[in-house]
Design a protein around this motif. Structure first.
Motif, PDB file in Angstrom:
ATOM      1  N   LEU A 164       0.873  -1.176   0.000  1.00 17.16           N
ATOM      2  CA  LEU A 164       0.000   0.000   0.000  1.00 17.16           C
ATOM      3  C   LEU A 164       0.911   1.228   0.000  1.00 17.16           C
ATOM      4  O   LEU A 164       1.601   1.503   0.987  1.00 17.16           O
ATOM      5  CB  LEU A 164      -0.908  -0.008   1.226  1.00 17.16           C
ATOM      6  N   ILE A 165       0.949   1.918  -1.120  1.00 19.36           N
ATOM      7  CA  ILE A 165       1.877   3.040  -1.309  1.00 19.36           C
ATOM      8  C   ILE A 165       1.158   4.372  -1.110  1.00 19.36           C
ATOM      9  O   ILE A 165       0.068   4.595  -1.650  1.00 19.36           O
ATOM     10  CB  ILE A 165       2.489   3.011  -2.719  1.00 19.36           C
ATOM     11  N   VAL A 166       1.788   5.242  -0.303  1.00 18.46           N
ATOM     12  CA  VAL A 166       1.277   6.598  -0.132  1.00 18.46           C
ATOM     13  C   VAL A 166       1.907   7.482  -1.196  1.00 18.46           C
ATOM     14  O   VAL A 166       3.125   7.691  -1.211  1.00 18.46           O
ATOM     15  CB  VAL A 166       1.596   7.157   1.266  1.00 18.46           C
ATOM     16  N   GLY A 167       1.092   7.966  -2.116  1.00 13.64           N
ATOM     17  CA  GLY A 167       1.557   8.890  -3.141  1.00 13.64           C
ATOM     18  C   GLY A 167       0.788  10.197  -3.036  1.00 13.64           C
ATOM     19  O   GLY A 167      -0.002  10.403  -2.112  1.00 13.64           O
ATOM     20  N   PHE A 182      -2.445   3.739  -2.886  1.00 13.93           N
ATOM     21  CA  PHE A 182      -2.548   2.838  -4.027  1.00 13.93           C
ATOM     22  C   PHE A 182      -2.035   1.448  -3.653  1.00 13.93           C
ATOM     23  O   PHE A 182      -1.011   1.321  -2.967  1.00 13.93           O
ATOM     24  CB  PHE A 182      -1.721   3.365  -5.210  1.00 13.93           C
ATOM     25  N   ILE A 183      -2.733   0.427  -4.117  1.00 14.13           N
ATOM     26  CA  ILE A 183      -2.286  -0.955  -3.938  1.00 14.13           C
ATOM     27  C   ILE A 183      -1.405  -1.324  -5.135  1.00 14.13           C
ATOM     28  O   ILE A 183      -1.872  -1.356  -6.271  1.00 14.13           O
ATOM     29  CB  ILE A 183      -3.479  -1.917  -3.846  1.00 14.13           C
ATOM     30  N   VAL A 184      -0.131  -1.586  -4.854  1.00 11.51           N
ATOM     31  CA  VAL A 184       0.834  -1.907  -5.914  1.00 11.51           C
ATOM     32  C   VAL A 184       1.246  -3.370  -5.781  1.00 11.51           C
ATOM     33  O   VAL A 184       1.889  -3.750  -4.797  1.00 11.51           O
ATOM     34  CB  VAL A 184       2.081  -1.002  -5.822  1.00 11.51           C
ATOM     35  N   LEU A 221      -6.521   2.511  -6.767  1.00 11.89           N
ATOM     36  CA  LEU A 221      -6.722   3.609  -5.816  1.00 11.89           C
ATOM     37  C   LEU A 221      -7.640   3.136  -4.701  1.00 11.89           C
ATOM     38  O   LEU A 221      -8.716   2.595  -4.942  1.00 11.89           O
ATOM     39  CB  LEU A 221      -7.343   4.812  -6.521  1.00 11.89           C
ATOM     40  N   VAL A 222      -7.215   3.350  -3.453  1.00 10.53           N
ATOM     41  CA  VAL A 222      -8.030   2.962  -2.306  1.00 10.53           C
ATOM     42  C   VAL A 222      -8.822   4.170  -1.828  1.00 10.53           C
ATOM     43  O   VAL A 222      -8.250   5.212  -1.499  1.00 10.53           O
ATOM     44  CB  VAL A 222      -7.162   2.435  -1.150  1.00 10.53           C
TER      45      VAL A 222
END
Length: 383
Positions: A164-167, A182-184, A221-222
C-alpha cells in the motif's frame, strides 16, 4: 475490569500460542534467515490476525484493541510478529474503512486468514516524519494511474503480495498535491526493491523501493481521491497503537527474564532480587510498562469508538510511553543479568537494538512531543 471477559480470554489463548513457539523458535528463524511462517499461519488459522476485521469479510468483528492484545502477548512470549503492525492493522484497516466493495472482498478475507500479506510504504529518503514532503506522485493516465517515486524502510516487501503506497495526486481545483493510497502488486512492472542492510536482528527485512513509471488500473486507488489525510491517518493511528503493543510485549518479555534471574541468582547467601538496587529498577520498569499499556488501551478504545481525533492524541502518547518503557526495561534486564545478559542463551542482547526501534519508528519521540506540544497544549508550532 478494564478488559472484557472476551478480551481476557483472547489474551490467555494467544499467550498459550506464543508459549508453544517462544523465543527459541523466534531466534532460530532469525539465525537461519527465514520467516515466522509457521506461527503466522497458525495465528491466522485461529483467527487472531483478522480479529479486528468485520465478520462479513472473514474477520473476528473486534477492533484494534483486540489486535493489540494479540501482538502484545506474542511479544511477551518472545515471538512478536512485526507484520501485524502493517498488514492487518494499517492496510486491512484502511481497506476496511475506505476500500471499494471489490477491494474488501478481494483482500480482507485473505489478510484476515494470513494467506496474504500487504506491506505499507510511506517513508521517503527526504521525507521521514514530514508526510507533507512526500514526492512519490501519481498522475492519471487514461482510466488508470502512473506512480513514480522512492520509499525506504518498508517492512516485509519480499513476503507481501502487494504494498500500500502513499503517493500524492494533483487536486484539479487547487493545483496542490494531496495524499492518496494505491495498492501496488509485488510483480508490477517498474516496481523494484533493494534490501537495506540492517544491524537489527529480525525476521522481517527492510527495503528501499523504486517506482519507475508504475502503471496501475483505476481500481488500485483505495478510497476517495479527495479524502486525503483522513484515509492516511485511519492507518497511522492503528500503526502507533500497534507499535506500542509491540514495545510493551518486548518490555514484558525482557522484564520476565530479569525477574526470574533475580529470584534465582544467589550471591552472598540470598537472591540478588532481595537487594533494593536490583529490585527497585525492575519495579519501576514494571510500573512504566503498565502505564504504557493503559494509554495503549485508551488509544485503541477511542479509535474503535470512531473518535479519530481523540485516538490520535492517545495513540501518539501510547507509542511514546511504550517506546520509553521498552528501552528502559530491556536495558535494566541486561544489567540485572550482568554478563549473562549479553549471551545468546537469554536472548536479551539482540533486544537492545530492537527496543530502540519503538523510539524511532514509525515516528520519532521528538515528533510526538511536537504533536503533544501544539495539539494538546496549544503551544506555537516550531516547524
Amino acid at each position: 475490569m478494564i478488559e472484557t471477559l472476551e478480551q481476557r480470554d483472547l489474551r490467555a489463548a494467544v499467550a498459550a500460542l506464543g508459549k508453544r513457539y517462544g523465543r527459541e523458535y523466534f531466534a532460530g528463524v532469525v539465525r537461519d534467515g527465514k520467516h515466522t511462517d509457521e506461527l503466522w499461519a497458525e495465528a491466522g488459522e485461529l483467527g487472531y490476525l483478522g480479529v479486528n476485521l468485520p465478520e462479513e469479510y472473514g474477520g473476528g468483528g473486534g477492533g484494534i484493541a483486540e489486535l493489540a492484545i494479540v501482538l502484545e502477548e506474542l511479544g511477551a512470549a518472545g515471538c512478536p510478529l512485526l507484520m501485524m503492525v502493517v498488514s492487518p492493522a494499517i492496510c486491512a484497516t484502511v481497506i476496511s474503512r475506505f476500500g471499494t466493495e471489490s477491494q474488501k472482498r478481494d483482500w480482507l478475507p485473505r489478510l484476515a486468514a494470513g494467506s496474504a500479506k500487504m506491506a505499507f510504504g510511506i517513508t521517503e529518503p527526504d521525507a521521514g516524519s514530514n508526510s507533507h514532503r512526500i514526492t512519490t506522485t501519481a498522475r492519471r493516465d487514461g482510466d488508470g494511474w502512473v506512480l513514480s517515486g522512492r520509499k525506504v524502510f518498508v517492512s516485509g516487501v519480499d513476503i507481501a503480495e502487494a504494498t500500500l503506497i502513499v503517493g500524492r495526486t494533483e487536486d484539479a481545483r487547487t493545483g496542490k498535491l494531496k495524499p492518496c493510497l494505491f495498492i501496488v502488486p509485488r510483480d508490477a512492472s517498474g516496481f523494484e526493491r533493494r534490501q537495506i542492510d540492517m544491524e537489527l536482528a529480525a525476521p522481517e527485512k527492510q527495503f528501499e523501493l523504486v517506482l519507475d513509471e508504475v502503471r496501475l488500473p483505476a481500481e488500485a486507488l483505495v478510497g476517495d481521491e479527495d479524502a486525503g489525510l483522513l484515509q492516511l491517518f485511519a492507518g497511522l493511528n492503528p500503526e502507533r497503537i500497534m507499535t506500542a503493543a509491540f514495545a510493551i510485549g518486548m518490555g514484558r518479555y525482557a522484564l520476565g527474564q530479569a525477574v526470574e534471574y533475580a529470584r534465582t541468582r544467589t550471591v552472598w547467601k540470598e537472591p540478588i532480587g532481595a537487594h533494593q538496587a536490583v529490585a527497585h529498577p525492575l519495579a519501576q520498569a514494571h510500573i512504566d510498562i503498565e502505564l504504557a499499556r493503559l494509554m495503549t488501551q485508551k488509544g485503541a478504545a477511542l479509535y474503535d469508538m470512531g473518535d479519530d481525533a481523540g485516538a490520535g492524541e492517545a495513540a501518539n502518547m501510547a507509542k511514546y510511553a511504550a517506546g520509553e518503557a521498552a528501552v528502559k526495561a530491556v536495558d535494566q534486564a541486561v544489567h540485572t543479568l550482568g554478563g549473562n545478559g549479553l549471551t545468546r542463551e537469554y536472548g536479551l542482547a539482540a533486544m537492545i537494538t530492537a527496543a530502540r526501534v519503538a523510539r524511532i519508528a514509525p515516528v520519532s519521540r521528538e515528533m510526538i512531543l511536537n504533536y503533544v506540544s501544539h495539539q494538546s497544549l496549544g503551544l506555537p508550532k516550531s516547524y
